[in-house]
Design a protein around this motif. Sequence first.
Motif, PDB file in Angstrom:
ATOM      1  N   GLN A 104       0.629  -1.165  -0.011  1.00 46.33           N
ATOM      2  CA  GLN A 104      -0.097   0.089  -0.011  1.00 46.33           C
ATOM      3  C   GLN A 104       0.918   1.314  -0.124  1.00 46.33           C
ATOM      4  N   MET A 105       2.062   1.330   0.918  1.00 46.19           N
ATOM      5  CA  MET A 105       2.880   2.324   0.696  1.00 46.19           C
ATOM      6  C   MET A 105       3.602   2.572  -0.563  1.00 46.19           C
ATOM      7  N   LYS A 106       3.825   1.603  -1.057  1.00 45.86           N
ATOM      8  CA  LYS A 106       4.618   1.667  -2.474  1.00 45.86           C
ATOM      9  C   LYS A 106       3.631   2.194  -3.400  1.00 45.86           C
ATOM     10  N   ARG A 107       2.361   1.635  -3.475  1.00 47.82           N
ATOM     11  CA  ARG A 107       1.287   2.315  -4.159  1.00 47.82           C
ATOM     12  C   ARG A 107       0.981   3.874  -4.185  1.00 47.82           C
ATOM     13  N   ASP A 108       0.994   4.236  -2.813  1.00 50.05           N
ATOM     14  CA  ASP A 108       0.768   5.608  -2.537  1.00 50.05           C
ATOM     15  C   ASP A 108       2.132   6.375  -2.833  1.00 50.05           C
ATOM     16  N   ALA A 109       3.016   6.005  -2.839  1.00 48.20           N
ATOM     17  CA  ALA A 109       4.533   6.514  -3.129  1.00 48.20           C
ATOM     18  C   ALA A 109       4.622   6.967  -4.662  1.00 48.20           C
ATOM     19  N   VAL A 110       4.078   5.827  -5.469  1.00 50.24           N
ATOM     20  CA  VAL A 110       4.162   5.847  -7.056  1.00 50.24           C
ATOM     21  C   VAL A 110       2.967   6.936  -7.205  1.00 50.24           C
ATOM     22  N   GLN A 111       1.834   6.962  -6.792  1.00 49.63           N
ATOM     23  CA  GLN A 111       0.706   7.939  -7.090  1.00 49.63           C
ATOM     24  C   GLN A 111       1.339   9.358  -6.578  1.00 49.63           C
ATOM     25  N   LEU A 112       1.910   9.808  -5.656  1.00 52.82           N
ATOM     26  CA  LEU A 112       2.435  10.811  -5.493  1.00 52.82           C
ATOM     27  C   LEU A 112       3.527  11.479  -6.568  1.00 52.82           C
ATOM     28  N   GLU A 113       4.214  10.325  -6.819  1.00 52.71           N
ATOM     29  CA  GLU A 113       5.226  10.734  -7.890  1.00 52.71           C
ATOM     30  C   GLU A 113       4.373  11.005  -8.988  1.00 52.71           C
ATOM     31  N   ASN A 114       3.125  10.601  -9.286  1.00 51.25           N
ATOM     32  CA  ASN A 114       2.503  10.859 -10.452  1.00 51.25           C
ATOM     33  C   ASN A 114       1.524  12.063 -10.499  1.00 51.25           C
ATOM     34  N   GLY A 115       1.811  12.717  -9.237  1.00 50.29           N
ATOM     35  CA  GLY A 115       0.681  13.986  -9.002  1.00 50.29           C
ATOM     36  C   GLY A 115      -0.811  13.610  -8.390  1.00 50.29           C
ATOM     37  N   ILE A 116      -0.729  12.517  -7.852  1.00 52.49           N
ATOM     38  CA  ILE A 116      -2.198  11.989  -7.250  1.00 52.49           C
ATOM     39  C   ILE A 116      -2.040  12.199  -5.818  1.00 52.49           C
ATOM     40  N   PRO A 117      -2.994  12.907  -5.337  1.00 52.86           N
ATOM     41  CA  PRO A 117      -3.078  13.228  -3.987  1.00 52.86           C
ATOM     42  C   PRO A 117      -3.130  11.685  -3.210  1.00 52.86           C
ATOM     43  N   MET A 118      -2.635  11.478  -1.955  1.00 54.56           N
ATOM     44  CA  MET A 118      -2.552  10.116  -1.281  1.00 54.56           C
ATOM     45  C   MET A 118      -3.872   9.569  -0.830  1.00 54.56           C
ATOM     46  N   MET A 119      -4.719  10.694  -0.748  1.00 50.01           N
ATOM     47  CA  MET A 119      -6.134  10.188  -0.156  1.00 50.01           C
ATOM     48  C   MET A 119      -7.058  10.218  -1.333  1.00 50.01           C
ATOM     49  N   ALA A 120      -6.520  10.358  -2.431  1.00 48.86           N
ATOM     50  CA  ALA A 120      -7.476  10.142  -3.648  1.00 48.86           C
ATOM     51  C   ALA A 120      -8.311   8.899  -3.597  1.00 48.86           C
ATOM     52  N   TYR A 121      -7.766   7.868  -2.907  1.00 45.46           N
ATOM     53  CA  TYR A 121      -8.611   6.537  -3.068  1.00 45.46           C
ATOM     54  C   TYR A 121      -9.814   6.529  -2.336  1.00 45.46           C
ATOM     55  N   LEU A 122     -10.157   7.683  -1.657  1.00 44.69           N
ATOM     56  CA  LEU A 122     -11.267   7.739  -0.960  1.00 44.69           C
ATOM     57  C   LEU A 122     -12.413   7.973  -1.876  1.00 44.69           C
ATOM     58  N   GLU A 123     -12.220   8.489  -2.969  1.00 48.64           N
ATOM     59  CA  GLU A 123     -13.178   8.823  -4.030  1.00 48.64           C
ATOM     60  C   GLU A 123     -13.505   7.613  -4.788  1.00 48.64           C
ATOM     61  N   HIS A 124     -12.801   6.633  -4.827  1.00 48.55           N
ATOM     62  CA  HIS A 124     -13.254   5.601  -5.432  1.00 48.55           C
ATOM     63  C   HIS A 124     -13.613   4.212  -4.650  1.00 48.55           C
ATOM     64  N   ILE A 125     -13.965   4.591  -3.434  1.00 52.55           N
ATOM     65  CA  ILE A 125     -14.956   3.799  -2.588  1.00 52.55           C
ATOM     66  C   ILE A 125     -16.438   3.729  -3.001  1.00 52.55           C
ATOM     67  N   GLU A 126     -17.028   2.627  -3.536  1.00 51.23           N
ATOM     68  CA  GLU A 126     -18.206   2.864  -4.084  1.00 51.23           C
ATOM     69  C   GLU A 126     -19.334   2.768  -3.004  1.00 51.23           C
ATOM     70  N   VAL A 127     -20.301   3.461  -3.097  1.00 49.71           N
ATOM     71  CA  VAL A 127     -21.407   3.659  -2.016  1.00 49.71           C
ATOM     72  C   VAL A 127     -22.722   3.249  -2.965  1.00 49.71           C
ATOM     73  N   GLN A 128     -23.584   2.337  -2.344  1.00 43.89           N
ATOM     74  CA  GLN A 128     -24.982   1.872  -2.936  1.00 43.89           C
ATOM     75  C   GLN A 128     -25.970   2.398  -1.966  1.00 43.89           C
ATOM     76  N   LEU A 129     -26.981   2.617  -2.368  1.00 44.75           N
ATOM     77  CA  LEU A 129     -28.352   2.500  -1.721  1.00 44.75           C
ATOM     78  C   LEU A 129     -29.074   1.435  -1.991  1.00 44.75           C
ATOM     79  N   VAL A 130     -29.211   0.700  -0.769  1.00 44.90           N
ATOM     80  CA  VAL A 130     -29.939  -0.550  -0.848  1.00 44.90           C
ATOM     81  C   VAL A 130     -30.767  -0.828   0.057  1.00 44.90           C
TER      82      VAL A 130
END
Length: 274
Positions: A104-130
């Motif tokens: 996980q740390m390695k993925r975060d480091a790569v994302q930061l190198e590519n200009g992607i904020p470390m906490m951007a993953y929160l936007e990809h957590i899917e939510v459904q209304l059920v």
Amino acid sequence: MLSIGEFSKICGVSTKTLRYYAEVGLIHPEEINPESGYRYYSIRQLKKMLFINRLKSYHFSLDEIRSLLEWEEDQADERVGRALQRKIGELQQKMDAYAYTMEQMKRDAVQLENGIPMMAYLEHIEVQLVETPPMNLLYTRQLLRVEDYAGGYGPYFSRLYEQVAKKGLTLLGTPITIYHSPEFNPAGNDTEFAIPVMEIVTGTRDFPGGLCAKSVLRGPYSEMTSVHARLREWIENEGFELSKAPYEVYVTNPAESAVPADIVTEVYFPVRKK
């Protein structure tokens, strides 16, 4: 006989630690001079002290070590063997968790190198209304301290499964944890452990269904706070509010998953429109 200093030097344990071990009942001096208070250990106690050191290096707590030392010699080897197997399992889980964290740390480091904020993953957590159906739950409710959470939920669910077997109940789902406390309290949190069953017997209760915001965590439980945060954000943005206690459904058993990434947990926040 060996003075406490000589014993300390041979075993690589400070005299302060040896005095503490005596206080907690782990290993006592063979002899204490009544006039001077000097402590002496016998040669045969070296083996015991080295045994204690070895167990400490295996990450056994002092309480666990003391428990093993209390057994009679003819039963000790079998007892220690079982304890070692349990500890191997515990350490393997920690190693798997560290390996997952490293990736996980390695993925975060790569994302930061590519200009992607470390906490951007929160936007990809899917939510459904059920809409969830009602359930009949065999349950137990406990006030858990921080240490209880750290110890895991195994003992509580094990007792419920024992009741299932004893009463011949029909399972209708996987284990559920319901969090009743309105806020986190290190001194104790109102937590309910439950298993859906068919039969209505003593120890079961109705759990009404209803509208829920749902998300799925695929990974170790240490990531659960991120899912909870994303759900609360979604609920606020969509004009809902929490109507009842949130709960989690363990699709897979965390204790039996060899790879943390394979653990699947469904998270439900009961909601209503504001």
